[in-house]
Design an enzyme around this catalytic site. Structure first.
Site, short mmCIF file in Angstrom:
data_model
loop_
_atom_site.label_atom_id
_atom_site.label_comp_id
_atom_site.label_asym_id
_atom_site.label_seq_id
_atom_site.Cartn_x
_atom_site.Cartn_y
_atom_site.Cartn_z
N ASN A 1 5.97 37.00 40.56
CA ASN A 1 6.69 36.27 39.51
C ASN A 1 6.18 34.86 39.19
OD1 ASN A 1 8.07 38.62 39.94
ND2 ASN A 1 10.09 37.76 39.57
N GLY B 1 28.13 40.60 34.55
CA GLY B 1 26.85 40.13 34.00
C GLY B 1 26.42 41.01 32.83
N SER C 1 9.91 39.00 35.16
CA SER C 1 11.15 38.40 34.67
C SER C 1 11.00 36.88 34.60
CB SER C 1 12.32 38.79 35.56
OG SER C 1 12.01 38.52 36.90
N LYS D 1 11.64 43.23 48.66
CA LYS D 1 11.63 42.82 47.24
C LYS D 1 11.22 41.35 47.12
CE LYS D 1 12.45 43.65 42.84
NZ LYS D 1 13.63 43.32 42.09
N ASN E 1 17.78 39.01 43.04
CA ASN E 1 16.49 38.80 43.69
C ASN E 1 16.63 37.63 44.64
OD1 ASN E 1 14.87 40.77 42.53
ND2 ASN E 1 14.46 39.52 40.73
O1 PAF Z 1 11.18 40.32 38.52
C1 PAF Z 1 10.39 41.17 38.06
O2 PAF Z 1 9.74 41.01 37.04
C2 PAF Z 1 10.29 42.50 38.80
O3 PAF Z 1 11.14 42.44 39.91
C3 PAF Z 1 8.89 42.90 39.26
C4 PAF Z 1 8.98 44.04 40.21
C5 PAF Z 1 8.16 41.74 39.88
C6 PAF Z 1 8.09 43.45 38.10
O4 PAF Z 1 7.84 42.59 37.08
#
Ligand code: PAF
Length: 304
Positions: A194, A10, A254, A186, A106
């Protein structure tokens, strides 16, 4: 002496960031595997540029496209969950039988696929560094966060010992046996931050600074509690989410970045899994499916 061959799969922000960090002690012979041949050529010819504040560091790098992937001691897969289909079929080939696999995605939706793999040493983990890709071979490091490796199947002592030599204040990492906890902690963070920030088009900090947005974030959290039953841990889980929001207050999540860049988001890996769990446990949730549709709809519109 470089005694371990490690492939990082990646060429996104995370893959490039890990490459620059793991290169530093010359313990690993590294190759970055990118989706396109063009990116592999550019990275091999020009290296990787890492920006941090007003510092710019250059790292030379060896890169190949994913279809050139070859036998290696360890493969660290940093592709987003929806892109795993590019690598999973390859991992069934005989030459990867003894490879240690590390999946850094994630969400939790990918575990069922990983379970089927033949390898005897597999890790799943999460990376909480704030890193953004600004150009093919340029990344910005905006925040330090832990890297947690959960032992999904077996243990590779050699890999763990090598990795632990990198554990330091600016690059904290840990190996944990309870891989579910690593991913769930997480997942809760990503589930609250998000999709909401992506829909509202706000930086993470707005979720606690703005009272209305905070209430929305808390409603998502209440649904997570309904599905995952935090019980006496409830306050602690909310507190850990608030801590991440504070630590990343000036960052765009993200998912917001993905929407802005007309890219696929991780909504399926995060909310898809939670909705399946709610269904299995017969829990009636409303906000999460509502947000799921909002983000999926925006994603679809952007990709048309
Ligand atoms: O995906 C993301 O943006 C990150 O994992 C987090 C911790 C939510 C911070 O922006």
């Amino acid at each position: 002496m470089m005694d371990m061959n490690v492939g990082i799969v990646g060429g996104g922000a995370m893959g490039q960031f890990l490459y620059t960090q793991l290169q530093q002690k010359h313990l690993f012979c590294l190759t970055l595997y990118t989706r396109t041949k063009e990116q592999a050529n550019q990275v091999s010819q020009q290296g990787i540029y890492l920006y941090n504040g007003n510092q710019r560091k250059h790292y030379s790098a060896i890169a190949e496209s994913i279809d050139k992937i070859k036998q290696t001691d360890v493969l660290i897969v940093t592709l987003k969950q929806y892109a795993l289909k590019k690598i999973l079929p390859i991992l069934y080939c005989q030459e990867f039988q003894n490879t240690t696999l590390v999946f850094l995605q994630n969400g939790m939706g990918h575990l069922e696929e990983i379970e089927k793999l033949p390898q005897s040493k597999i890790y799943v983990g999460t990376v909480s560094h704030g890193v953004t890709k600004v150009h093919t071979n340029e990344i910005i490091h905006k925040g330090i966060g832990p890297i947690l490796f959960g032992r999904f199947r077996g243990i590779d002592n050699n890999f763990e010992n090598h990795m632990l030599t990198f554990n330091q204040e600016k690059f904290p990492l840990q190996f944990l046996s309870d891989f579910q906890k690593v991913l769930l902690d997480k997942l809760y963070i990503n589930a609250v931050i998000n999709p909401l920030t992506a829909l509202l088009n706000v930086k993470n900090g707005a979720l606690i600074q703005n009272e209305n947005f905070r209430e929305m974030a808390h409603s998502i959290f209440e649904e997570l509690d309904l599905v995952f039953s935090f019980q006496e841990k409830k306050e602690e889980v909310w507190h850990s989410i608030v801590q991440v929001i504070q630590a990343t207050a000036h960052n765009e999540s993200s998912m917001l970045q993905d929407l802005k860049n007309n890219k696929l988001t991780e909504i399926d890996g995060i909310y898809g899994y939670i909705m399946r769990e709610a269904n299995k446990k017969k829990k009636d949730i409303r906000y999460i499916p509502f947000l799921y549709n909002a983000i999926s709809g925006l994603e679809r519109r952007n990709l048309q």
